[in-house]
Enzyme design. Structure first.
Site, mmCIF file in Angstrom:
data_model
loop_
_atom_site.group_PDB
_atom_site.id
_atom_site.type_symbol
_atom_site.label_atom_id
_atom_site.label_comp_id
_atom_site.label_asym_id
_atom_site.label_seq_id
_atom_site.Cartn_x
_atom_site.Cartn_y
_atom_site.Cartn_z
ATOM 1 N N ARG A 56 6.256 13.406 11.459
ATOM 2 C CA ARG A 56 4.998 13.080 10.785
ATOM 3 C C ARG A 56 5.263 11.927 9.819
ATOM 4 O O ARG A 56 6.381 11.535 9.595
ATOM 5 C CB ARG A 56 4.415 14.312 10.072
ATOM 6 C CG ARG A 56 5.466 15.146 9.420
ATOM 7 C CD ARG A 56 5.262 15.519 8.002
ATOM 8 N NE ARG A 56 4.691 14.535 7.147
ATOM 9 C CZ ARG A 56 5.404 13.685 6.388
ATOM 10 N NH1 ARG A 56 6.738 13.671 6.417
ATOM 11 N NH2 ARG A 56 4.806 12.834 5.598
ATOM 12 N N GLY A 57 4.152 11.414 9.246
ATOM 13 C CA GLY A 57 4.265 10.214 8.415
ATOM 14 C C GLY A 57 3.934 9.023 9.303
ATOM 15 O O GLY A 57 4.445 8.926 10.437
ATOM 16 N N ALA A 58 3.083 8.125 8.786
ATOM 17 C CA ALA A 58 2.527 7.070 9.632
ATOM 18 C C ALA A 58 3.594 6.227 10.349
ATOM 19 O O ALA A 58 3.567 6.094 11.579
ATOM 20 C CB ALA A 58 1.593 6.195 8.801
ATOM 21 N N ARG A 99 -2.571 11.693 17.364
ATOM 22 C CA ARG A 99 -3.172 11.772 16.019
ATOM 23 C C ARG A 99 -4.033 10.519 15.816
ATOM 24 O O ARG A 99 -3.622 9.422 16.195
ATOM 25 C CB ARG A 99 -2.100 11.865 14.921
ATOM 26 C CG ARG A 99 -1.312 13.168 14.967
ATOM 27 C CD ARG A 99 -0.457 13.363 13.731
ATOM 28 N NE ARG A 99 -1.245 13.815 12.592
ATOM 29 C CZ ARG A 99 -0.742 13.922 11.346
ATOM 30 N NH1 ARG A 99 0.510 13.590 11.097
ATOM 31 N NH2 ARG A 99 -1.494 14.370 10.361
ATOM 32 N N GLN A 202 3.605 19.079 2.280
ATOM 33 C CA GLN A 202 4.607 18.014 2.484
ATOM 34 C C GLN A 202 5.371 17.714 1.192
ATOM 35 O O GLN A 202 6.552 17.388 1.219
ATOM 36 C CB GLN A 202 3.915 16.725 2.973
ATOM 37 C CG GLN A 202 3.450 16.762 4.411
ATOM 38 C CD GLN A 202 2.015 17.203 4.538
ATOM 39 O OE1 GLN A 202 1.485 17.932 3.701
ATOM 40 N NE2 GLN A 202 1.357 16.771 5.596
ATOM 41 N N ASP A 243 -1.907 5.660 5.507
ATOM 42 C CA ASP A 243 -1.968 5.814 6.964
ATOM 43 C C ASP A 243 -2.727 4.678 7.625
ATOM 44 O O ASP A 243 -2.549 4.406 8.811
ATOM 45 C CB ASP A 243 -2.607 7.157 7.317
ATOM 46 C CG ASP A 243 -1.631 8.277 7.011
ATOM 47 O OD1 ASP A 243 -1.556 8.683 5.839
ATOM 48 O OD2 ASP A 243 -0.904 8.689 7.938
ATOM 49 N N ASN A 253 -5.235 7.877 3.254
ATOM 50 C CA ASN A 253 -3.942 8.556 3.046
ATOM 51 C C ASN A 253 -4.202 10.058 2.968
ATOM 52 O O ASN A 253 -5.339 10.516 3.092
ATOM 53 C CB ASN A 253 -3.265 8.027 1.771
ATOM 54 C CG ASN A 253 -1.818 8.486 1.668
ATOM 55 O OD1 ASN A 253 -1.061 8.403 2.641
ATOM 56 N ND2 ASN A 253 -1.420 9.006 0.525
ATOM 57 N N LYS A 254 -3.144 10.807 2.778
ATOM 58 C CA LYS A 254 -3.211 12.264 2.765
ATOM 59 C C LYS A 254 -4.326 12.790 1.872
ATOM 60 O O LYS A 254 -4.532 12.272 0.775
ATOM 61 C CB LYS A 254 -1.839 12.794 2.317
ATOM 62 C CG LYS A 254 -1.703 14.287 2.227
ATOM 63 C CD LYS A 254 -2.104 15.021 3.485
ATOM 64 C CE LYS A 254 -1.388 14.544 4.733
ATOM 65 N NZ LYS A 254 -1.983 15.083 5.979
HETATM 66 O O1 MRU Z 1 -0.100 14.423 7.911
HETATM 67 P P1 MRU Z 1 1.102 13.598 7.550
HETATM 68 O O2 MRU Z 1 2.179 14.384 6.891
HETATM 69 O O3 MRU Z 1 1.590 12.773 8.701
HETATM 70 O O4 MRU Z 1 0.538 12.580 6.457
HETATM 71 C C1 MRU Z 1 1.416 11.636 5.903
HETATM 72 C C2 MRU Z 1 0.798 10.802 4.841
HETATM 73 O O5 MRU Z 1 -0.366 10.907 4.552
HETATM 74 C C3 MRU Z 1 1.663 9.753 4.232
HETATM 75 O O6 MRU Z 1 1.285 9.525 2.907
HETATM 76 C C4 MRU Z 1 1.509 8.454 5.025
HETATM 77 O O7 MRU Z 1 1.634 8.692 6.392
HETATM 78 C C5 MRU Z 1 2.502 7.434 4.610
HETATM 79 S S1 MRU Z 1 4.140 7.897 5.091
HETATM 80 C C6 MRU Z 1 5.168 6.617 4.661
#
Ligand code: MRU
Length: 352
Positions: A56-58, A99, A202, A243, A253-254
Site C-alpha cells: 500500500r502507499g501510492a 485501487r 497505518q 495519492d 490523501n488518506k
Molecule cells: O490506503 P493507503 O495506506 O494506501 O493510503 C496511503 C496514503 O494515503 C499515503 O499518505 C499516500 O499514499 C502517500 S504514501 C507515500
C-alpha cells in the site's frame, strides 16, 4: 546536502523486492508483529495484494504494478512490444483496477505501456529495465524531497504526520516520512507525532514501527487528538503524503488529512504535502473529479478481528479525502517546492 545523511541508518526497510524471477512483498497486513515477505509469480495475485493492502502507499502500489506487468509477460511470446502490449492489456487493466485513488498506479502502468509499445524484439528486457527504473527513480526522488522539505522546517519544530508515507509506502525512505527522517537527522525536528489513522491504523501499526527501526522516537496520538495538540503549540508543521495532486493543487490523501489541514490553518501550523511528480495528475483539474475509494464498512465495525460495534449498525468507509489547495502551504516534489499552490504554480512545476 544529501550526502550528509546516513542512509544506512535512516533508510532500512524495503517493502518490494524483485528477485529476478519473482516479486516479494512485505505483507503490511501483518505488521508490526510479523515481518514476512510473500512471493508473487502472477500479476493477478499482485493486483489482489494491492487491493487487499498487503502492499500500500501510492508510490509502492505503482512500483508493485510495474513488476506485475513483468510477471504478466512471463510466457508471452510476441514479435515486438506493440504486439505484446495487446496481449498484456487485460492483465494491465486488472492491475489498474485494483485501487482507484492513487494516480501512481495508473501512472506506472501508462509508463510501462509506453515503453512496451516502442520496444522491439527485446521487449521482455525493456519492461524489466523500466520497472527497475521506476523503483530507482522513486527512491532518488524521496531522498531529494527529504532534503528540500527539511529545509522548510525551523530547528526544534514539532511535526505531526498521518497515515504511513515511509519506506513501506515507497521504494524506500518515504515522502513525508522522508522529510521527517531528514529533519530529525539534521536536528531540525524536536518531536514527531503520528496519528493512528483509523480505521486501518497505518500510523499506529506502520509509521511508529518504521521510525523505531531508525531509532527515531515518535509519539502516537489518536486522530481525534490532533487539533488539541496544535492548540497546545506542540506542532509547527503537519507533514503528509499524497495519492493524487490535481492541476489546481488540490490534494487527495488518506481520510483525515482534510481535517488536519483545517485545524492546521486555524492554529497557524504549517501544512506540507510531500509527493513525487508521479503523484501529480495535471489531467485532473480539481479534487472534485477524483474517485474516492470506499472500502468495506467492516473495517469500522471490528478491531483486530473482534466485532466492537452492535450488530445491525451501518458504517460508511471512504478511505481518502481531498484537501483544497488553499489550505496547503507547500507541496514538495523532487522537482522543487510549490508554495501556496494554485493552477499557475502547478503548471510552472510540471513544465520544469
Ligand atoms: O490506503 P493507503 O495506506 O494506501 O493510503 C496511503 C496514503 O494515503 C499515503 O499518505 C499516500 O499514499 C502517500 S504514501 C507515500
Amino acid at each position: 546536502m544529501d550526502t550528509a545523511l546516513d542512509y544506512a541508518r535512516y533508510d532500512r526497510i524495503r517493502p518490494i523486492r524483485w528477485t529476478g524471477t519473482a516479486l516479494e512483498l512485505l505483507d503490511q497486513r501483518l505488521l508490526p508483529f510479523t515481518v514476512e515477505y510473500v512471493s508473487y509469480q502472477d500479476s493477478d495475485e499482485v493486483a489482489g495484494a494491492i487491493r487487499a493492502l498487503a502492499v500500500r502507499g501510492a508510490p509502492a502500489i505503482g512500483i508493485a504494478a510495474a513488476w506485475g506487468v513483468v510477471l504478466a509477460a512471463r510466457g508471452v511470446e510476441a514479435a515486438d512490444g506493440a504486439a505484446a502490449a495487446v496481449r498484456l492489456a487485460p492483465a494491465m487493466a486488472r492491475l489498474e483496477a485494483a485501487r482507484p485513488t492513487a494516480v501512481n498506479l495508473a501512472w506506472a502502468l501508462a509508463r510501462m505501456r509506453r515503453v512496451l509499445e516502442a520496444a522491439g524484439g527485446d521487449w521482455h528486457d525493456v519492461i524489466e529495465a523500466e520497472a527497475h527504473l521506476i523503483e530507482a527513480e522513486d527512491l532518488a526522488a524521496n531522498r531529494r524531497m527529504g532534503t528540500l522539505g527539511a529545509g522548510l522546517i525551523a530547528p526544534g519544530s514539532g511535526v505531526l504526520t498521518h497515515c504511513n508515507t515511509g519506506s513501506l509506502a515507497t521504494a524506500g525512505f518515504g515522502t513525508a516520512l522522508g522529510v521527517i527522517r531528514a529533519g530529525v537527522a539534521r536536528g531540525k525536528i524536536g518531536r514527531v507525532f503520528a496519528g493512528e489513522t483509523r480505521p486501518w491504523n497505518q500510523g499506529a501499526r506502520l509509521t511508529v514501527w518504521e521510525l523505531r527501526q531508525d531509532g527515531i522516537d515518535a509519539t502516537l496520538v489518536a486522530d481525534a487528538a490532533a487539533a488539541h495538540l496544535m492548540k497546545r503549540g506542540d506542532v509547527q508543521w503537519v507533514v503528509v503524503g499524497a495519492d493524487r495532486i490535481c492541476a489546481n493543487g488540490d490534494v487527495a490523501n488518506k481520510i483525515g488529512t482534510y481535517q488536519l489541514a483545517i485545524a492546521a490553518r486555524y492554529h497557524g501550523v504549517g501544512f506540507m504535502v510531500v509527493a513525487p511528480s508521479s503523484t501529480v495528475d495535471m489531467a485532473t483539474a480539481s479534487g472534485d473529479l477524483i474517485e474516492i475509494e470506499e472500502r468495506d464498512p467492516g473495517e469500522l465495525l471490528a478491531a483486530a478481528g473482534q466485532r466492537t460495534v452492535a450488530e445491525g449498525v451501518q458504517a460508511w468507509n471512504p478511505v481518502f479525502d481531498v484537501t483544497p489547495a488553499a489550505l496547503v502551504d507547500a507541496i514538495v516534489t523532487e522537482k522543487g517546492i510549490v508554495e501556496r499552490p494554485d493552477a499557475a504554480r502547478m503548471q510552472a512545476l510540471s513544465a520544469r
